[in-house]
Design a protein around this motif. Structure first.
Motif, short mmCIF file in Angstrom:
data_model
loop_
_atom_site.label_atom_id
_atom_site.label_comp_id
_atom_site.label_asym_id
_atom_site.label_seq_id
_atom_site.Cartn_x
_atom_site.Cartn_y
_atom_site.Cartn_z
N GLU A 110 12.92 -16.52 -5.73
CA GLU A 110 12.02 -16.94 -6.82
C GLU A 110 10.69 -17.39 -6.25
OE1 GLU A 110 13.72 -19.87 -9.42
OE2 GLU A 110 15.51 -18.65 -9.71
N PRO A 111 9.56 -16.96 -6.81
CA PRO A 111 9.47 -16.00 -7.91
C PRO A 111 9.68 -14.57 -7.40
CG PRO A 111 7.28 -16.61 -7.16
CD PRO A 111 8.25 -17.38 -6.31
N TRP A 112 10.15 -13.68 -8.25
CA TRP A 112 10.38 -12.27 -7.87
C TRP A 112 9.60 -11.39 -8.83
CZ3 TRP A 112 13.24 -10.75 -3.66
CH2 TRP A 112 13.44 -9.37 -3.51
N THR A 113 8.77 -10.53 -8.28
CA THR A 113 8.01 -9.63 -9.17
C THR A 113 8.38 -8.17 -8.87
OG1 THR A 113 6.17 -9.57 -7.63
CG2 THR A 113 6.02 -11.17 -9.43
N VAL A 114 8.21 -7.36 -9.89
CA VAL A 114 8.52 -5.94 -9.76
C VAL A 114 7.28 -5.15 -10.18
CG1 VAL A 114 10.04 -4.08 -10.54
CG2 VAL A 114 10.93 -6.41 -10.36
N ARG A 115 6.86 -4.23 -9.34
CA ARG A 115 5.70 -3.39 -9.63
C ARG A 115 6.19 -2.13 -10.35
NH1 ARG A 115 0.56 -3.25 -10.69
NH2 ARG A 115 -0.27 -1.16 -10.36
N ILE A 116 5.64 -1.82 -11.50
CA ILE A 116 5.98 -0.59 -12.23
C ILE A 116 4.75 0.31 -12.15
CG2 ILE A 116 6.59 0.37 -14.49
CD1 ILE A 116 7.96 -2.30 -15.13
N GLU A 117 4.90 1.49 -11.54
CA GLU A 117 3.68 2.28 -11.29
C GLU A 117 3.95 3.78 -11.26
OE1 GLU A 117 2.45 0.85 -7.35
OE2 GLU A 117 3.46 2.60 -6.51
N GLY A 118 2.91 4.54 -10.97
CA GLY A 118 3.02 6.00 -10.96
C GLY A 118 2.77 6.54 -12.36
N MET A 119 3.58 7.53 -12.76
CA MET A 119 3.36 8.20 -14.05
C MET A 119 3.93 7.38 -15.21
SD MET A 119 4.11 12.08 -12.72
CE MET A 119 3.52 12.90 -14.19
N VAL A 120 3.26 6.28 -15.49
CA VAL A 120 3.67 5.43 -16.62
C VAL A 120 2.44 5.14 -17.49
CG1 VAL A 120 5.63 4.23 -15.59
CG2 VAL A 120 3.33 3.37 -15.17
N ASN A 122 1.31 2.35 -18.50
CA ASN A 122 0.55 1.16 -18.16
C ASN A 122 1.09 0.55 -16.85
OD1 ASN A 122 -0.72 -1.33 -18.22
ND2 ASN A 122 0.69 -2.18 -19.77
N PRO A 123 0.55 0.97 -15.70
CA PRO A 123 1.04 0.41 -14.43
C PRO A 123 0.83 -1.10 -14.41
CG PRO A 123 -0.49 2.23 -14.04
CD PRO A 123 -0.55 1.91 -15.50
N ARG A 124 1.80 -1.84 -13.95
CA ARG A 124 1.66 -3.30 -13.97
C ARG A 124 2.69 -3.96 -13.05
NH1 ARG A 124 4.44 -1.29 -18.13
NH2 ARG A 124 6.08 -2.49 -19.16
N THR A 125 2.46 -5.25 -12.79
CA THR A 125 3.43 -6.03 -12.04
C THR A 125 4.03 -7.04 -13.01
OG1 THR A 125 2.09 -5.77 -10.06
CG2 THR A 125 3.71 -7.56 -10.03
N VAL A 126 5.34 -7.10 -13.07
CA VAL A 126 5.98 -8.05 -14.01
C VAL A 126 6.90 -8.98 -13.23
CG1 VAL A 126 6.02 -6.82 -16.23
CG2 VAL A 126 7.73 -6.28 -14.50
N GLY A 127 6.96 -10.22 -13.70
CA GLY A 127 7.92 -11.16 -13.13
C GLY A 127 9.31 -10.76 -13.63
N LEU A 128 10.32 -10.92 -12.76
CA LEU A 128 11.68 -10.56 -13.18
C LEU A 128 12.09 -11.36 -14.43
CD1 LEU A 128 14.26 -8.94 -12.71
CD2 LEU A 128 15.00 -10.70 -11.08
N GLU A 129 11.72 -12.63 -14.45
CA GLU A 129 12.06 -13.46 -15.60
C GLU A 129 11.48 -12.88 -16.89
OE1 GLU A 129 11.32 -17.88 -15.92
OE2 GLU A 129 12.14 -17.69 -13.88
N GLU A 130 10.24 -12.42 -16.80
CA GLU A 130 9.54 -11.83 -17.95
C GLU A 130 10.26 -10.56 -18.42
OE1 GLU A 130 7.35 -14.04 -18.95
OE2 GLU A 130 7.12 -12.54 -20.56
N LEU A 131 10.65 -9.76 -17.43
CA LEU A 131 11.37 -8.50 -17.72
C LEU A 131 12.68 -8.81 -18.45
CD1 LEU A 131 11.05 -5.44 -16.96
CD2 LEU A 131 12.52 -5.91 -15.01
N LEU A 132 13.37 -9.83 -17.97
CA LEU A 132 14.69 -10.14 -18.54
C LEU A 132 14.59 -10.67 -19.98
CD1 LEU A 132 16.63 -11.62 -15.46
CD2 LEU A 132 16.65 -9.29 -16.39
N LYS A 133 13.41 -11.17 -20.34
CA LYS A 133 13.24 -11.63 -21.74
C LYS A 133 13.24 -10.45 -22.71
CE LYS A 133 10.68 -15.81 -20.72
NZ LYS A 133 9.33 -16.21 -20.36
N GLN A 134 13.02 -9.25 -22.17
CA GLN A 134 12.91 -8.07 -23.05
C GLN A 134 14.21 -7.30 -23.19
OE1 GLN A 134 9.20 -5.80 -22.07
NE2 GLN A 134 8.90 -7.43 -20.58
#
Ligand code: MTE
Length: 326
Positions: A110-120, A122-134
């Motif tokens: 903690e904190p742990w972030t995940v980068r989402i990128e390439g052919m998407v 909206n490329p972005r970096t999200v916190g794992l906690e933020e991701l898990l809220k979805q």
């Protein structure tokens, strides 16, 4: 996992391997030979928690995770005792031994972030906690089969990979998703060694990723993942060999080019892109017909697609010319 040493005359002099690396590889192959020969020592390691053979380790605390078990996924086997599933690991960033509980405690979760990128979209970096809220967490009991012919049955906690695709919004032309994992030489001795092609990456087709079995795990046995099992975030595709199932994910990229994973980069004759479980297709150096259950040491027959054919066999229609099972 094992590698084959090429004979000296197969590579140009410029590519000759440094002595330290050769010695590291020798010890790796030595360990593997024990595994395959089923020597007394290797047998004992399967039958007993490897922790019994190690000095006591102060492990990171794991948070409880409330998640209802999804009854659709029935493993048909006893769940492996937690101590076996969490002490007999493959995590090469921390070393080639199965006993990496102690060094893996150096992971900072903690904190742990995940980068989402390439052919998407909206490329972005999200916190794992933020991701898990979805997403909504659930528990799934899956069989897990390593290419080394050992197996376990684990209650994972996480969410469907299809949900991750929904959040990431891949573009229409994207065909593959690639998971890259943490490579921090400050805490990972395997990376400092410089021999393996880190960071560890593995990829799936988007059709595989959207299959209902594909799962993003953040926990096991009702708690967050322990570092040695790939905390805080890994993926699980139970019809494929364990080496596909990347641990401690920090980047998720979408692409239209088939990715080359860690083991394929190292040893393409033995480890390929698809890596689906099949008892009838031996590894070039050992049979895949049976598997050894962690804990009891019992040998049981291996099933094609690790028994998950009703979920996944259709994914591979029309791909029969591919090397689907290695
Ligand atoms: N992920 C990373 N980052 N590094 C690894 O060495 N090993 C793979 C896979 N994911 C590995 C990895 C292999 S070979 C196997 S069998 C499984 O993780 C083992 O998972 P487990 O230790 O939770 O049983």
């Amino acid at each position: 996992m094992q590698i084959r040493i090429r004979r000296g005359w197969e590579i140009p002099e410029a590519h000759a391997t440094p002595e330290a690396v050769v010695m590291a590889r020798r010890s790796l192959l030595g360990a593997g030979a024990g595994l395959l020969a089923g020597t007394g020592a290797a047998q004992a390691q399967w039958l007993s928690p490897s922790r019994l053979f190690q000095a006591p380790v102060k492990e990171q605390p794991r948070k409880p995770l409330a998640a209802a078990r999804n009854a659709r996924f029935v493993a048909g086997r006893d769940i492996t005792e937690e101590i076996h599933a969490t002490t007999y690991n493959n995590y090469y960033e921390f070393g080639t031994s199965k006993s990496i509980v102690a060094p893996a405690q150096a992971l900072v979760l903690e904190p742990w972030t995940v980068r989402i990128e390439g052919m998407v979209a909206n490329p972005r970096t999200v916190g794992l906690e933020e991701l898990l809220k979805q997403v909504t967490l659930e528990e799934r009991v899956y069989r897990f089969r390593c290419v080394e012919a050992w197996a376990m049955t684990v209650p994972w906690v996480g969410f469907p990979m299809a949900e991750l695709l929904r959040i990431a919004e891949p573009q229409a032309g994207a065909k593959y998703v690639v998971f890259s994992t943490l490579a921090d030489e400050k805490i990972m001795p395997g990376i400092r060694e410089g021999f393996y092609p880190f960071p560890y990456t593995e990829g799936l087709t988007l059709a595989e990723a959207a299959n209902e079995l594909a799962f993003m795990a953040v926990g096991m046995y009702g708690k967050t993942l322990p570092p040695q099992n790939g905390a805080p975030f890994r993926f699980i595709t139970p019809w494929k060999y364990g080496f596909k199932q990347a641990k401690s994910i920090v980047k998720i990229s979408f692409t239209d080019k088939r990715p080359v994973g860690f083991w394929e980069a190292l040893q393409a004759e033995e480890y390929g892109f698809w890596a689906n479980v099949n008892p009838a297709v031996p590894h070039p150096r050992w049979s895949q017909a049976r598997e050894r259950l962690l804990g009891s040491g019992e040998m049981v027959p291996t099933q094609i697609w690790n028994g998950y054919g009703t979920f996944v066999a259709d994914l591979y229609k029309g791909l029969e010319k591919e090397r689907l099972f290695a």
